[in-house]
Design a protein around this motif. Structure first.
Motif, PDB file in Angstrom:
ATOM      1  N   VAL A  81       0.845  -1.193   0.000  1.00 51.80           N
ATOM      2  CA  VAL A  81       0.000   0.000   0.000  1.00 51.80           C
ATOM      3  C   VAL A  81       0.880   1.243   0.000  1.00 51.80           C
ATOM      4  CG1 VAL A  81      -1.903  -1.124   1.226  1.00 51.80           C
ATOM      5  CG2 VAL A  81      -0.141   0.080   2.537  1.00 51.80           C
ATOM      6  N   VAL A  82       0.339   2.336  -0.512  1.00 55.23           N
ATOM      7  CA  VAL A  82       0.948   3.640  -0.291  1.00 55.23           C
ATOM      8  C   VAL A  82       0.094   4.336   0.766  1.00 55.23           C
ATOM      9  CG1 VAL A  82      -0.324   4.857  -2.129  1.00 55.23           C
ATOM     10  CG2 VAL A  82       1.910   5.706  -1.384  1.00 55.23           C
ATOM     11  N   ARG A  83       0.760   4.987   1.707  1.00 59.16           N
ATOM     12  CA  ARG A  83       0.040   5.648   2.802  1.00 59.16           C
ATOM     13  C   ARG A  83       0.124   7.163   2.623  1.00 59.16           C
ATOM     14  NH1 ARG A  83       1.292   4.000   8.918  1.00 59.16           N
ATOM     15  NH2 ARG A  83       3.457   4.335   8.240  1.00 59.16           N
ATOM     16  N   GLY A  84      -1.003   7.827   2.789  1.00 64.54           N
ATOM     17  CA  GLY A  84      -1.028   9.282   2.706  1.00 64.54           C
ATOM     18  C   GLY A  84      -1.480   9.891   4.016  1.00 64.54           C
ATOM     19  N   PHE A  85      -0.729  10.878   4.494  1.00 68.73           N
ATOM     20  CA  PHE A  85      -1.119  11.670   5.663  1.00 68.73           C
ATOM     21  C   PHE A  85      -1.520  13.051   5.135  1.00 68.73           C
ATOM     22  CE2 PHE A  85       2.129   8.707   7.126  1.00 68.73           C
ATOM     23  CZ  PHE A  85       1.619   8.206   8.311  1.00 68.73           C
ATOM     24  N   ILE A  86      -2.691  13.537   5.513  1.00 71.48           N
ATOM     25  CA  ILE A  86      -3.154  14.827   5.037  1.00 71.48           C
ATOM     26  C   ILE A  86      -3.426  15.733   6.237  1.00 71.48           C
ATOM     27  CG2 ILE A  86      -4.965  16.071   3.774  1.00 71.48           C
ATOM     28  CD1 ILE A  86      -5.361  13.525   2.101  1.00 71.48           C
ATOM     29  N   GLY A  87      -2.858  16.916   6.189  1.00 70.41           N
ATOM     30  CA  GLY A  87      -3.043  17.860   7.281  1.00 70.41           C
ATOM     31  C   GLY A  87      -2.461  19.210   6.944  1.00 70.41           C
ATOM     32  N   GLN A  88      -2.004  19.926   7.959  1.00 73.00           N
ATOM     33  CA  GLN A  88      -1.475  21.268   7.776  1.00 73.00           C
ATOM     34  C   GLN A  88       0.013  21.308   8.103  1.00 73.00           C
ATOM     35  OE1 GLN A  88      -3.103  24.013   6.599  1.00 73.00           O
ATOM     36  NE2 GLN A  88      -4.940  22.745   6.269  1.00 73.00           N
ATOM     37  N   ALA A  89       0.751  22.070   7.311  1.00 76.28           N
ATOM     38  CA  ALA A  89       2.192  22.225   7.523  1.00 76.28           C
ATOM     39  C   ALA A  89       2.614  23.590   6.983  1.00 76.28           C
ATOM     40  CB  ALA A  89       2.972  21.126   6.826  1.00 76.28           C
ATOM     41  N   GLY A  90       3.783  24.033   7.412  1.00 75.74           N
ATOM     42  CA  GLY A  90       4.361  25.239   6.848  1.00 75.74           C
ATOM     43  C   GLY A  90       4.778  24.982   5.412  1.00 75.74           C
TER      44      GLY A  90
END
Length: 280
Positions: free
Chosen positions: A268-277
């Motif tokens: 699998v490929v894993r994606g983390f989605i959120g906020q960053a600079g």
């Protein structure tokens, strides 16, 4: 900034990338409608929940009617020479994606001008068109360098072209739908060993993939097989800051997109989605 961090511990391909984005919140019906606007025919799509060694993920792929069975990316899918949907190696064979003989039959192959016309003529946002064409350009340039021919002699086989168009435009469309402003990746697990393709036996990463991975941190382990496809590598090269950790990253979504093969690790490929600079 809304940030996607790709954890590529089992490589990446176009269909894995899209599967992950679907699990992250893309309505599949909306995706299908958007892709239908490209006016491509002779394909169907599969999207289902699967479990990869304990990780529930989305398996997305393009099934090509012209092959009798499905196709599946690259997972490993695009450029293959075999036609068994269930048992393909990841895009077994780069080389099968393109034709460098110069015998260009319009109904069988598509070069960059034809692909550009298809994408430019679709009722999709201009920035999606531009990014998609940039990915195609990178892919064609890598294939041309490997085969020792000019870019304008790279012709995508009809089935490879359909796959690639849907994978590339589909990924870029999904990223915009989710409002992703920047992408970063882990170092990329490329796999090891050799793969069979239209040109014979090729080392992993296959030559066009190796060209596209220039400047991108990648590694091999004792896991055998082609884990990164040319399309996956081209998407990372053009769209992402590869091998970079986002600054002050706080994520709220984790999603998984499944590859076709069964490996000794979760494929699998894993994606983390959120906020960053902003990534500089």
């Amino acid at each position: 900034m809304k940030t996607l961090y790709l954890d590529c511990f089992s490589g990446i391909s176009g269909n894995m990338f899209i599967g992950m984005l679907i699990q992250a919140g893309i309505p599949f019906e909306a995706f299908k409608q958007a892709m239908a606007s490209l006016n491509l025919t002779g394909y169907d799509m599969v999207c289902r929940s699967v479990n990869k060694l304990g990780i529930q993920s989305i398996y997305y792929n393009v099934l090509l009617e012209s092959e009798g069975h499905g196709h599946h990316d690259h997972e490993h899918h695009e450029h293959h020479e075999h036609h068994d949907h269930a048992h393909h190696e990841p895009h077994e064979g780069q080389g099968h994606l393109v034709d460098t003989t110069g015998h260009h039959h319009h109904h069988q192959h598509r070069g960059l001008p034809e692909i550009t016309q298809i994408i430019e003529g679709a009722p999709i946002d201009e920035d999606i068109k531009a990014k998609s064409l940039a990915v195609f350009q990178a892919l064609a340039e890598a294939e041309a360098k490997v085969h020792g021919v000019p870019v304008d002699q790279i012709h995508f086989h009809e089935v490879g072209a359909i796959d690639c168009i849907l994978d590339i435009v589909g990924t870029v469309w999904c990223l915009k739908y989710l409002g992703i402003e920047q992408i970063a990746t882990s170092p990329i697990h490329a796999g090891s060993g050799f793969v069979r393709c239209a040109h014979g036996i090729m080392p992993v990463p296959a030559p066009a993939t190796a060209e596209l991975l220039a400047g991108i941190p990648w590694y091999a382990t004792d896991v055998k097989g082609e884990l990164v496809t040319p399309t996956g590598a081209a998407l990372v090269k053009v769209l992402a800051h590869a091998g970079v950790r986002p600054k002050d990253f706080v994520y709220d979504t984790v999603a998984y997109g499944a590859g076709t093969k069964e490996l000794t690790i979760p494929n699998v490929v894993r994606g983390f989605i959120g906020q960053a600079g902003e990534i500089s």
